[in-house]
Design an enzyme around this catalytic site. Structure first.
Site, mmCIF file in Angstrom:
data_model
loop_
_atom_site.group_PDB
_atom_site.id
_atom_site.type_symbol
_atom_site.label_atom_id
_atom_site.label_comp_id
_atom_site.label_asym_id
_atom_site.label_seq_id
_atom_site.Cartn_x
_atom_site.Cartn_y
_atom_site.Cartn_z
ATOM 1 N N ASN A 208 -10.144 -0.546 0.665
ATOM 2 C CA ASN A 208 -8.687 -0.427 0.541
ATOM 3 C C ASN A 208 -8.261 -0.864 -0.858
ATOM 4 O O ASN A 208 -8.327 -2.048 -1.190
ATOM 5 C CB ASN A 208 -8.036 -1.307 1.619
ATOM 6 C CG ASN A 208 -6.522 -1.239 1.599
ATOM 7 O OD1 ASN A 208 -5.921 -0.699 0.670
ATOM 8 N ND2 ASN A 208 -5.903 -1.796 2.625
ATOM 9 N N HIS B 78 -3.451 6.859 3.500
ATOM 10 C CA HIS B 78 -3.850 5.625 2.817
ATOM 11 C C HIS B 78 -5.225 5.211 3.345
ATOM 12 O O HIS B 78 -5.467 5.187 4.545
ATOM 13 C CB HIS B 78 -2.806 4.542 3.075
ATOM 14 C CG HIS B 78 -3.243 3.183 2.630
ATOM 15 N ND1 HIS B 78 -3.822 2.952 1.408
ATOM 16 C CD2 HIS B 78 -3.201 1.973 3.257
ATOM 17 C CE1 HIS B 78 -4.117 1.670 1.298
ATOM 18 N NE2 HIS B 78 -3.754 1.048 2.410
ATOM 19 N N CYS C 74 0.823 -1.232 0.000
ATOM 20 C CA CYS C 74 0.000 0.000 0.000
ATOM 21 C C CYS C 74 0.846 1.266 0.000
ATOM 22 O O CYS C 74 0.335 2.342 -0.295
ATOM 23 C CB CYS C 74 -0.940 -0.002 1.195
ATOM 24 S SG CYS C 74 -1.990 -1.453 1.246
HETATM 25 N N1 ACO Z 1 -17.789 -9.271 10.480
HETATM 26 C C1 ACO Z 1 -18.136 -9.607 11.731
HETATM 27 N N2 ACO Z 1 -17.214 -9.967 12.659
HETATM 28 C C2 ACO Z 1 -15.922 -10.002 12.272
HETATM 29 C C3 ACO Z 1 -15.517 -9.676 10.969
HETATM 30 C C4 ACO Z 1 -16.513 -9.298 10.039
HETATM 31 N N3 ACO Z 1 -16.222 -8.956 8.782
HETATM 32 N N4 ACO Z 1 -14.154 -9.794 10.901
HETATM 33 C C5 ACO Z 1 -13.738 -10.175 12.113
HETATM 34 N N5 ACO Z 1 -14.800 -10.303 12.937
HETATM 35 C C6 ACO Z 1 -14.800 -10.707 14.343
HETATM 36 C C7 ACO Z 1 -13.589 -11.501 14.717
HETATM 37 O O1 ACO Z 1 -13.789 -12.860 14.415
HETATM 38 C C8 ACO Z 1 -13.523 -11.249 16.213
HETATM 39 O O2 ACO Z 1 -14.454 -12.108 16.837
HETATM 40 P P1 ACO Z 1 -14.109 -12.807 18.227
HETATM 41 O O3 ACO Z 1 -13.913 -11.680 19.206
HETATM 42 O O4 ACO Z 1 -15.314 -13.631 18.511
HETATM 43 O O5 ACO Z 1 -12.857 -13.594 17.991
HETATM 44 C C9 ACO Z 1 -14.036 -9.831 16.374
HETATM 45 O O6 ACO Z 1 -14.730 -9.529 15.145
HETATM 46 C C10 ACO Z 1 -12.929 -8.811 16.568
HETATM 47 O O7 ACO Z 1 -11.910 -9.061 15.640
HETATM 48 P P2 ACO Z 1 -10.654 -8.128 15.543
HETATM 49 O O8 ACO Z 1 -9.742 -8.615 14.445
HETATM 50 O O9 ACO Z 1 -10.044 -7.934 16.898
HETATM 51 O O10 ACO Z 1 -11.339 -6.763 15.117
HETATM 52 P P3 ACO Z 1 -10.702 -5.340 14.989
HETATM 53 O O11 ACO Z 1 -11.476 -4.393 15.791
HETATM 54 O O12 ACO Z 1 -9.213 -5.344 15.162
HETATM 55 O O13 ACO Z 1 -10.991 -4.990 13.468
HETATM 56 C C11 ACO Z 1 -9.855 -4.956 11.360
HETATM 57 C C12 ACO Z 1 -10.470 -5.820 12.436
HETATM 58 C C13 ACO Z 1 -10.941 -4.110 10.755
HETATM 59 C C14 ACO Z 1 -9.267 -5.870 10.281
HETATM 60 C C15 ACO Z 1 -8.760 -4.064 11.967
HETATM 61 O O14 ACO Z 1 -7.896 -4.818 12.780
HETATM 62 C C16 ACO Z 1 -7.940 -3.371 10.927
HETATM 63 O O15 ACO Z 1 -8.428 -2.541 10.198
HETATM 64 N N6 ACO Z 1 -6.624 -3.661 10.851
HETATM 65 C C17 ACO Z 1 -5.769 -3.055 9.872
HETATM 66 C C18 ACO Z 1 -5.951 -3.735 8.574
HETATM 67 C C19 ACO Z 1 -5.318 -2.953 7.447
HETATM 68 O O16 ACO Z 1 -5.413 -1.755 7.412
HETATM 69 N N7 ACO Z 1 -4.662 -3.631 6.543
HETATM 70 C C20 ACO Z 1 -4.148 -2.908 5.422
HETATM 71 C C21 ACO Z 1 -3.035 -3.531 4.833
HETATM 72 S S1 ACO Z 1 -3.351 -4.032 3.208
HETATM 73 C C22 ACO Z 1 -1.864 -4.146 2.375
HETATM 74 O O17 ACO Z 1 -0.858 -3.651 2.774
HETATM 75 C C23 ACO Z 1 -1.862 -4.893 1.063
#
Ligand code: ACO
Length: 328
Positions: A285, A256, A112
């Site tokens: 994204n 980003h 990214c």
């Molecule tokens: N819908 C419903 N529930 C979900 C979903 C979904 N789509 N995805 C995950 N959950 C659940 C998980 O299973 C978890 O459940 P549990 O507590 O029963 O285990 C709960 O939601 C919380 O999961 P977390 O991963 O802790 O959620 P978080 O608040 O961290 O949000 C997210 C997840 C949105 C992915 C966040 O961590 C994030 O944005 N991280 C950065 C990702 C990013 O920006 N990546 C970019 C890089 S891309 C590149 O470089 C090519």
């Protein structure tokens, strides 16, 4: 030196996949996706469309916006994590598609952060004795080609698109460069938290790698979130300090577009929430296309004027991160 951005373009696929559609595919909800990411919909390229197709349309739009012809381009750099093939490079396919003669072409892979890496590279090559006069810098991604549509933790995050820029050195020492200050960095210790495990030389494609879905994005979401905020904030602070520019003088901040919560956290720490440009709700994204799509929207909607200072920042797999201060 006189190096300016003289044209911008983008390509967004027509098809929209919204959160209601995703609710029918995996166990998720519009409420969860919007609250955790800020994403409402993303655009999806069809099976016949590759990253070079998206790049080609954006490039043609940028050339038209710049008012120049493809034969005037001296170098093409395409930033992508979704190249059409391992080789040839996507940039060479774009060169063929737009009819840009025999100019040098290469792809850049910094996930990214790739577009900002590409801007830095282009600026360096234009300012060096190589002396390239007009360079096409493109970020193009078909991220959905790497998405596992059964993995709710990643499939809600990504979309497809591209953006392109024509840089020109007018050779006039009185013309200020677009590039005011920048920082590019990486921490390979975090290489495993955001990865497509198979398909490269480490794990070439086999029936087993396909069955195990090793060709799709695997991500440690919370760890990525934390590193994204700290790396982008530090890079922005360093760039502002290097340039002697105050955050008050920034007209637009373009982070980003990965997650609205990451963007909000970065903007709050920098104290510039009102200057942030956001479109993650519409595109998700789009990796190295994301900052470029923002810039093209701002340019084409007449929201930036000559001399405006724009601060862009990104992070991505690697981990890589970058910040760049632009004078429009
Ligand atoms: N819908 C419903 N529930 C979900 C979903 C979904 N789509 N995805 C995950 N959950 C659940 C998980 O299973 C978890 O459940 P549990 O507590 O029963 O285990 C709960 O939601 C919380 O999961 P977390 O991963 O802790 O959620 P978080 O608040 O961290 O949000 C997210 C997840 C949105 C992915 C966040 O961590 C994030 O944005 N991280 C950065 C990702 C990013 O920006 N990546 C970019 C890089 S891309 C590149 O470089 C090519």
């Amino acid at each position: 030196m006189g190096i300016r951005i003289i044209g911008t373009g983008r390509c967004i696929p027509d098809k929209i996949l919204n959160n209601d559609d995703l609710e029918k595919m995996v166990d998720t909800s519009d409420e969860w996706i919007v609250t955790r990411t800020g994403i409402k919909e993303r655009h999806i390229a069809d099976d016949q469309t590759s990253s070079s197709d998206l790049a080609t349309v954006a490039a043609k739009n940028a050339l038209e916006n710049a008012g120049i012809t493809p034969d005037m381009i001296d170098l093409i750099i395409v930033s992508t994590v979704t190249p059409d093939h391992a080789f040839p490079c996507t940039a060479a396919i774009v060169q063929r598609n737009i009819g840009a003669g025999n100019c040098p072409c290469f792809d850049m892979e910094a996930a990214c952060s790739g577009l900002l890496y590409a801007f830095n590279t282009a600026y360096g090559m234009m300012s060096s004795p190589l002396g390239y006069k007009r360079v096409l810098v493109i970020g193009a991604e078909k991220m959905t080609s790497l998405v596992d549509w059964t993995d709710r933790s990643t499939c809600v995050l990504f979309g497809d698109g591209s953006a392109a820029f024509v840089l020109e050195n007018d050779g006039n020492p009185d013309t200020p460069d677009f590039y005011v200050a920048g920082e590019v960095a990486a921490d390979g210790n975090a290489a495993d938290i955001l990865i497509v495990p198979a398909g490269g030389s480490r794990n070439p494609a086999t029936i087993k790698t396909v069955e195990e879905k090793q060709h799709f994005i695997k991500m440690g979401g919370p760890k990525t979130f934390h590193l994204a905020v700290t790396s982008m904030v530090n890079a922005c602070r360093n760039v502002l300090e290097k340039s002697g520019i105050s955050p008050d003088d920034i007209v637009w901040a373009i982070p980003h577009q990965a997650n609205k919560r990451i963007i909000d956290a970065v903007a709050a720490k920098l104290g510039i929430p009102e200057k942030v440009y956001l479109n993650v709700d519409r595109y998700g994204n789009t990796s190295s296309a994301s900052i470029g799509i923002c810039l093209d929207e701002l340019n084409r909607e007449g929201k930036i004027k000559k001399g405006d200072l724009i601060l862009a920042a990104s992070f991505g797999a690697g981990l890589t991160w970058a910040a760049m201060l632009i004078r429009w």
